[in-house]
Design a protein around this motif. Structure first.
Motif, mmCIF file in Angstrom:
data_model
loop_
_atom_site.group_PDB
_atom_site.id
_atom_site.type_symbol
_atom_site.label_atom_id
_atom_site.label_comp_id
_atom_site.label_asym_id
_atom_site.label_seq_id
_atom_site.Cartn_x
_atom_site.Cartn_y
_atom_site.Cartn_z
ATOM 1 N N ILE A 178 4.628 -42.982 -56.205
ATOM 2 C CA ILE A 178 5.304 -41.796 -55.667
ATOM 3 C C ILE A 178 4.306 -40.649 -55.494
ATOM 4 O O ILE A 178 4.330 -39.924 -54.484
ATOM 5 C CB ILE A 178 6.467 -41.377 -56.587
ATOM 6 C CG1 ILE A 178 7.569 -42.447 -56.554
ATOM 7 C CG2 ILE A 178 7.038 -40.026 -56.160
ATOM 8 C CD1 ILE A 178 8.708 -42.195 -57.527
ATOM 9 N N LEU A 179 3.399 -40.469 -56.465
ATOM 10 C CA LEU A 179 2.395 -39.410 -56.359
ATOM 11 C C LEU A 179 1.486 -39.639 -55.157
ATOM 12 O O LEU A 179 1.100 -38.681 -54.467
ATOM 13 C CB LEU A 179 1.565 -39.343 -57.644
ATOM 14 C CG LEU A 179 2.309 -38.861 -58.905
ATOM 15 C CD1 LEU A 179 1.351 -38.802 -60.087
ATOM 16 C CD2 LEU A 179 2.941 -37.484 -58.676
ATOM 17 N N ASP A 181 2.352 -41.107 -52.439
ATOM 18 C CA ASP A 181 3.150 -40.779 -51.261
ATOM 19 C C ASP A 181 3.244 -39.267 -51.076
ATOM 20 O O ASP A 181 3.156 -38.761 -49.950
ATOM 21 C CB ASP A 181 4.546 -41.375 -51.402
ATOM 22 C CG ASP A 181 5.427 -41.067 -50.200
ATOM 23 O OD1 ASP A 181 5.226 -41.703 -49.144
ATOM 24 O OD2 ASP A 181 6.302 -40.192 -50.321
ATOM 25 N N LEU A 182 3.408 -38.533 -52.176
ATOM 26 C CA LEU A 182 3.517 -37.074 -52.088
ATOM 27 C C LEU A 182 2.242 -36.447 -51.538
ATOM 28 O O LEU A 182 2.276 -35.365 -50.926
ATOM 29 C CB LEU A 182 3.828 -36.492 -53.472
ATOM 30 C CG LEU A 182 5.234 -36.786 -54.021
ATOM 31 C CD1 LEU A 182 5.345 -36.298 -55.461
ATOM 32 C CD2 LEU A 182 6.296 -36.123 -53.156
ATOM 33 N N SER A 188 5.312 -37.485 -46.319
ATOM 34 C CA SER A 188 5.753 -38.261 -47.476
ATOM 35 C C SER A 188 7.249 -38.548 -47.392
ATOM 36 O O SER A 188 8.014 -37.794 -46.775
ATOM 37 C CB SER A 188 5.444 -37.503 -48.773
ATOM 38 O OG SER A 188 6.233 -36.330 -48.844
ATOM 39 N N PHE A 190 9.015 -39.132 -50.284
ATOM 40 C CA PHE A 190 9.598 -38.569 -51.495
ATOM 41 C C PHE A 190 9.415 -37.052 -51.505
ATOM 42 O O PHE A 190 8.495 -36.508 -50.885
ATOM 43 C CB PHE A 190 8.919 -39.154 -52.743
ATOM 44 C CG PHE A 190 9.198 -40.617 -52.960
ATOM 45 C CD1 PHE A 190 10.290 -41.031 -53.704
ATOM 46 C CD2 PHE A 190 8.352 -41.582 -52.424
ATOM 47 C CE1 PHE A 190 10.540 -42.378 -53.913
ATOM 48 C CE2 PHE A 190 8.590 -42.930 -52.626
ATOM 49 C CZ PHE A 190 9.687 -43.335 -53.370
ATOM 50 N N VAL A 191 10.278 -36.375 -52.239
ATOM 51 C CA VAL A 191 10.172 -34.933 -52.445
ATOM 52 C C VAL A 191 10.282 -34.666 -53.941
ATOM 53 O O VAL A 191 11.201 -35.170 -54.604
ATOM 54 C CB VAL A 191 11.291 -34.171 -51.692
ATOM 55 C CG1 VAL A 191 11.226 -32.675 -52.030
ATOM 56 C CG2 VAL A 191 11.174 -34.386 -50.197
ATOM 57 N N LYS A 192 9.340 -33.875 -54.466
ATOM 58 C CA LYS A 192 9.356 -33.533 -55.888
ATOM 59 C C LYS A 192 10.219 -32.300 -56.076
ATOM 60 O O LYS A 192 9.974 -31.251 -55.478
ATOM 61 C CB LYS A 192 7.936 -33.276 -56.381
ATOM 62 C CG LYS A 192 7.836 -33.018 -57.875
ATOM 63 C CD LYS A 192 6.379 -32.864 -58.281
ATOM 64 C CE LYS A 192 6.248 -32.646 -59.784
ATOM 65 N NZ LYS A 192 4.830 -32.508 -60.193
ATOM 66 N N PHE A 198 12.372 -36.699 -58.688
ATOM 67 C CA PHE A 198 12.150 -36.826 -57.248
ATOM 68 C C PHE A 198 13.456 -37.130 -56.520
ATOM 69 O O PHE A 198 14.431 -37.604 -57.099
ATOM 70 C CB PHE A 198 11.154 -37.963 -56.964
ATOM 71 C CG PHE A 198 9.907 -37.882 -57.794
ATOM 72 C CD1 PHE A 198 8.836 -37.098 -57.397
ATOM 73 C CD2 PHE A 198 9.810 -38.583 -59.002
ATOM 74 C CE1 PHE A 198 7.684 -37.023 -58.169
ATOM 75 C CE2 PHE A 198 8.660 -38.510 -59.772
ATOM 76 C CZ PHE A 198 7.596 -37.729 -59.360
ATOM 77 N N ARG A 201 13.123 -37.357 -48.841
ATOM 78 C CA ARG A 201 13.047 -36.308 -47.832
ATOM 79 C C ARG A 201 14.216 -36.466 -46.861
ATOM 80 O O ARG A 201 14.474 -37.553 -46.352
ATOM 81 C CB ARG A 201 11.715 -36.399 -47.089
ATOM 82 C CG ARG A 201 11.479 -35.253 -46.114
ATOM 83 C CD ARG A 201 10.090 -35.352 -45.512
ATOM 84 N NE ARG A 201 9.052 -35.188 -46.537
ATOM 85 C CZ ARG A 201 8.628 -34.001 -46.995
ATOM 86 N NH1 ARG A 201 9.165 -32.873 -46.538
ATOM 87 N NH2 ARG A 201 7.675 -33.945 -47.909
#
Length: 202
Positions: A178-179, A181-182, A188, A190-192, A198, A201
């Motif tokens: 995930i990191l 991808d961010l 990305s 994913f959104v943190k 997470f 998006r």
């Protein structure tokens, strides 16, 4: 009558090479079908045999008088008066006429072809599971709340989307993915939302 049935239903008669001394066969003797045992081959052709029903010695002049080996699997079939055969089983069958005389002729019935089964490759392709990241995205897409890596792993496994192939820390592996991808920024998936949590998006 038996001869007529043999002609109508295409009885498969035996060949000389198929006849064995001591073998038991069905034979057409004096117009009747009976079981016989081959005792010996005659020098000028044919065989000495014994009618197993009567114990009498008989002469089998030709292999064509033999209608098949005793003990071979036989199904049953019914025949209408017009001669149409309704097959009940797939092996050579004893034939009966509906509303008429029963016949001892043997009808040779073709076995149906086996239906083609889908290839192993096609079946396996249809059963492929989602990747760890794809499964995480699917879970987050179905969730109304952000989730951390451990919660994602638990949900993915409970829903059957993904199972760990044996790693001891699948949540750590997912967190690292995930990191990565961010790091793609706006590209990305994913959104943190907060530390360690997470969502997807929108």
């Amino acid at each position: 009558m038996a001869a007529n049935h043999e002609h109508r239903f295409g009885v498969t008669k035996m060949k000389k090479a198929e006849v064995k001394i001591g073998g038991k066969y069905y034979a057409n003797v004096s117009g009747n079908r009976c079981e016989i045992q081959i005792d010996a081959e005659k020098p000028r052709g044919g065989w000495d045999a014994t009618n197993l029903a009567t114990g009498k010695k008989i002469l089998i002049k030709s292999a064509q008088r033999l209608l098949g080996e005793v003990g071979a699997k036989r199904g049953r079939a019914k025949v209408t008066t017009e001669g149409n055969v309704t097959v009940v089983e797939n092996e050579p069958a004893t034939v009966e006429t509906i509303g008429g005389e029963s016949s001892t002729a043997v009808a040779v019935l073709k076995k149906p072809r086996k239906a083609k089964t889908e290839s192993t490759e096609t079946r396996d392709a249809g059963e492929k599971r989602l990747s760890c990241v794809a499964a995480a995205l699917k879970v987050l897409g179905e969730s109304s709340e952000p989730m951390n890596a451990q919660e994602l792993i638990t949900a993915m496994e409970s829903k059957g989307y993904w199972t760990s192939p044996g790693g001891k820390t699948p949540h750590a592996t997912l967190y690292s993915a995930i990191l990565r991808d961010l790091a793609k920024g706006d590209d990305s998936k994913f959104v943190k939302t907060e530390r360690g949590r997470f969502t997807v998006r929108g």
